[in-house]
Design an enzyme around this catalytic site. Sequence first.
Site, PDB file in Angstrom:
ATOM      1  CG  HIS A   1      56.850  83.082  -1.948  1.00  0.00           C
ATOM      2  ND1 HIS A   1      56.220  82.259  -2.856  1.00  0.00           N
ATOM      3  CD2 HIS A   1      57.360  84.107  -2.659  1.00  0.00           C
ATOM      4  CE1 HIS A   1      56.358  82.764  -4.072  1.00  0.00           C
ATOM      5  NE2 HIS A   1      57.047  83.891  -3.978  1.00  0.00           N
TER       6      HIS A   1
ATOM      7  CD  GLU B   1      57.630  77.866  -5.192  1.00  0.00           C
ATOM      8  OE1 GLU B   1      57.954  78.864  -5.850  1.00  0.00           O
ATOM      9  OE2 GLU B   1      58.400  76.910  -4.983  1.00  0.00           O
TER      10      GLU B   1
END
Length: 356
Positions: A215, A217
Site C-alpha cells: 500500500h 501509505e
Amino acid sequence: VEAPRLGVTFDMAFIDGDKRHYVECYEAVLPLLRQGGFLLADNTLWDGHVTDHDYDHDRGDRNDNNNCNHCRAGYGGRNADRRGVKHMSDKQIEITTAKSAGFCFGVDRAVKLVYQALDAGKQVATLGPIVHNDAVVNDLLSRGARIIEDISELHAGETLIIRAHGVPQQVYDKLAEMETDVIDATCPFVARIHRIVEEQTALGRQILIAGDPKHPEVQGIVGHCAENCTVFQTQAELKCLIDRNYGKGLAIVAQTTYNKLLWGDCIDSLPSDAPDLLVFDTICNATAARQSDADALSRQSDLMLVAGGRHSSNTVKLYDVCSRNCPTWHIENPEELHTEAAAIRACAETVWQNKG
Ligand code: F3S
C-alpha cells in the site's frame, strides 16, 4: 402503515457538473434521489404523479390550521420550508443518510486542494490518482489535471500535488532539488506517523509497521524510517519479529486503515516484560466509524443504497457490511441510480405491501 426505509451511505462525493465544484455528499445525494423519482421526507413525489396529499401541501394553509388534510403533518403555510416534514401517504419511502458518510477528512482535504490549485490557474499533476473515485478523477482530468506515476514525468512549470497517502522522504528531497512547486496534501494523520517513525528512528529504535507492504501509505511510512523497519500483517508475524528482536528497542505503529480487531489482537499478544517496547496506536477512526454507522443503519432499513467507486475497497466493505443486513444496491455514479431506480422501487413496493 410504516413507509419502507431506505438507508444511504457513501464513500464518495458527487460533482456538481454545472458549478464544477466539490459538493458535500449529503446535499448532493438528495437531488439525485429526487431525480430518480423517490419521495423524500420533504414530500417530493417518488412516482411522478401529484396526489391530493401533495396538493394540500403545495397550496398552503387553507382550512386546517397548517395541517395537511391527508396526513395531518404540519407544514407552516405556502412559503414555509417543508424539509423534514414527515408524511405517511401511499408509496412513500423514508430516506436516512448514515451518521458518517462521504470522503474522510484527509481525502476531502486533498480533493479540495486540487480544485483550489486548478481554480488558481495552476498546471497540476497529482502523484497517482488523488482518490479511488472515477467521477472525481475524471472531472479533475477534464479540467486539465494530469496523473503521473513518477516525479520524473513532471513537466516544467507544473505544480505537483502529493495525495493523502503521503510519500517517502526521498521524494521530498528530489522535489526540493528539482525546485518543483509542491502542494502537500498528505493527511495530517499520516504525517503524524511520519514524525513518530522519524523520532523513534533517531532514538535508535527498530520500527515495526502493521499494514500492507504494497500500500502506498505504508511505502511512504517505510520511506521515513532508516533501514531499521519491518512491515507485518498478522499477529503471528509480529510474534516472530518480537522473538527475533527481543531485548532491542522497538516501536510499533499501524497503517491508518489497519483492521482495529487485528490490531487489538497484536497488542494483546505483546510480552509484558519487554524492556524497551513502545506502541503508537495510529489507526484512523474514519473508516471504522463509516462501517459501524452503515451497519447500524442497515439493520434498521428495509433497503440500502451504497454509493462509491466500484474499485474502492472502502465502498466494497460498506456494501459487504450492509448486504448482510438487508437488500443493498451499490451505485458508482448518478446514472446508475436511474438504472437501479425501478429495482429499488419494486423492492420498496414489496416491503410496503408486507407492512400493510
Ligand atoms: Fe482519511 Fe486521513 Fe483517516 S486520509 S482514513 S482521515 S488517515
